[in-house]
Enzyme design. Structure first.
Site, PDB file in Angstrom:
ATOM      1  N   CYS A   1     -94.517 -61.948  62.654  1.00  0.00           N
ATOM      2  CA  CYS A   1     -95.736 -63.379  62.370  1.00  0.00           C
ATOM      3  C   CYS A   1     -95.721 -64.513  63.700  1.00  0.00           C
ATOM      4  CB  CYS A   1     -94.666 -63.698  60.664  1.00  0.00           C
ATOM      5  SG  CYS A   1     -93.580 -64.206  60.719  1.00  0.00           S
ATOM      6  N   ARG A   2     -95.929 -66.142  62.925  1.00  0.00           N
ATOM      7  CA  ARG A   2     -96.038 -66.526  63.701  1.00  0.00           C
ATOM      8  C   ARG A   2     -94.667 -67.222  65.052  1.00  0.00           C
ATOM      9  NH1 ARG A   2     -98.886 -70.060  58.930  1.00  0.00           N
ATOM     10  NH2 ARG A   2    -100.241 -68.963  59.669  1.00  0.00           N
TER      11      ARG A   2
END
Lengths: 224, 224
Positions: free
Chosen positions: B178-179
């Site tokens: 994800c981030r």
DNA sequence: CGATTATTCAAGTGTTCGATTGATTAATGG
DNA sequence: CCATTAATCAATCGAACACTTGAATAATCG
């Protein structure tokens, strides 16, 4: 729920560092500490702050774990908690230089043109300093020289330069340095030396910049 | 005199950047912007802030020249002013990780042990992702995938994962990202996938970390 | 032990910051 | 040209911050 508080907690921790570097006087203290350990009084004098104020700022830096304090006799010596802190400070400075045009303008206004070297010239100068092909003059206060200096450099603090001119040879070129690009000690020194007939130039590298290039520095026993 | 004001002025400029990163919500906004450009509303929603508050924080970041705003129709899109800002944010995070033990503690509390990979394992995982030897799953919102993603990654936002499980093969191993290390989207995704019988692991690298290693990313036309 | 010195603490004060609220501006679309 | 939507502005209020001042602490030394 859990995710939100995890995120919040992490950003709060990051902000501790941010808050530490959100104040001009604290940045100046960090800058000084990048030169080497110092007592509260020494930092206060150098930064032009009251001792109490300096102590408080140092405690904020300490709370952010950027600096460490050690009591030595009657004095408390503060130092960077880690060399990484100096690197971070330099990263911040580099970012500011490239993002904030104001900085360049400020420096240009002060340097009034004389001082700016071409990048190529600068590289050549650094190389000659590194090879000790010139007299390298460290004009910072003695404790900073003691903490770390460029190999082979001669220490004559700016304050004593006028009285110790005889220690310098007239024939060879002199390269003066101080704390780094925003420090004016070396600029002053070069002004004086040139007025007295020496061949002198300023190098805008300080020990942190020198070290960051991976070059060795002398001094700084640092007996933990 | 002149020297004092030069110094003061420079430290004030540096402090502009410091102030910009001295607030948790602003750090979260920066973090989000490291994933790609976003509208005010999108940032507000993602960070859980009011739109007005978000707008004000963005203006502070803008005043520090860390982000740029561009009006596109009815929306204002904010983006990092420079990739260097992302690097700086990551440097800050790295410093915080190594200086502030609290962060590790927070992350450990959240991960509850399961997630932590050995450094060797992690390197091997990254290598397999880089060579596309596994299914790479991007679970961030679609606009972030569009802005930039790991080459070959499949985009299924976490919110839609449950409804799109059939798009994923059962045999091959899935690596979700994800981030970055503090984002929980991939953790949630892996939890769900494993519960449904998939072989899935989390990679704590995001696009910024991936990019910082010098590896290529896909997307992000960025038509200035 | 009492005096001295370096540092920190505690209290006070004016300033800045952070978030909320409601009003305002700017672009779009019927 | 009015309604809608995105974003910003302006005003407000409590919290946090910065610096000063004077007292307290702690180590040293005669």
């Amino acid at each position: 729920m859990a995710e939100a508080s995890l995120k919040k907690a992490v950003y709060e921790q990051l902000a501790r560092i941010g808050k530490a570097v959100a104040s001009p006087p604290r940045l100046e203290l960090l800058d000084l500490l990048c030169q080497g350990p110092r007592t509260v009084e020494g930092l206060a004098r150098e930064a032009g702050l009251s001792v109490a104020n300096t102590s408080q700022h140092l405690q904020i830096l300490h709370a952010a774990r950027l600096v460490e304090a050690r009591k030595e006799g009657l004095f408390v010596t503060y130092r960077l908690a880690d060399q990484q802190v100096c690197e971070f400070y330099r990263t911040l400075r580099t970012l500011a230089e490239s993002r904030l045009a104001e900085i360049e303008a400020i420096v240009r206004m002060f340097n009034s043109g004389r001082e700016s070297l071409e990048p190529v010239e600068k590289q050549a100068l650094l190389e000659r300093v590194r090879r000790a092909e010139v007299i390298v003059l460290d004009v910072r206060p003695p404790e900073e020289y003691r903490a770390a200096h460029i190999p082979g450099a001669v220490s004559i603090p700016l304050k004593e330069l006028k009285a110790h001119l005889s220690m310098l040879p007239r024939g060879r070129e002199i390269v003066a340095y101080c704390r780094g690009p925003y420090c004016v000690l070396a600029v002053e020194a070069v002004k004086l030396l040139c007025a007295k007939g020496f061949r002198a130039v300023r190098m805008d590298y300080g020990v942190p910049e020198w070290r960051a290039e991976g070059w060795p520095v002398t001094g700084g026993e640092d007996p933990r």
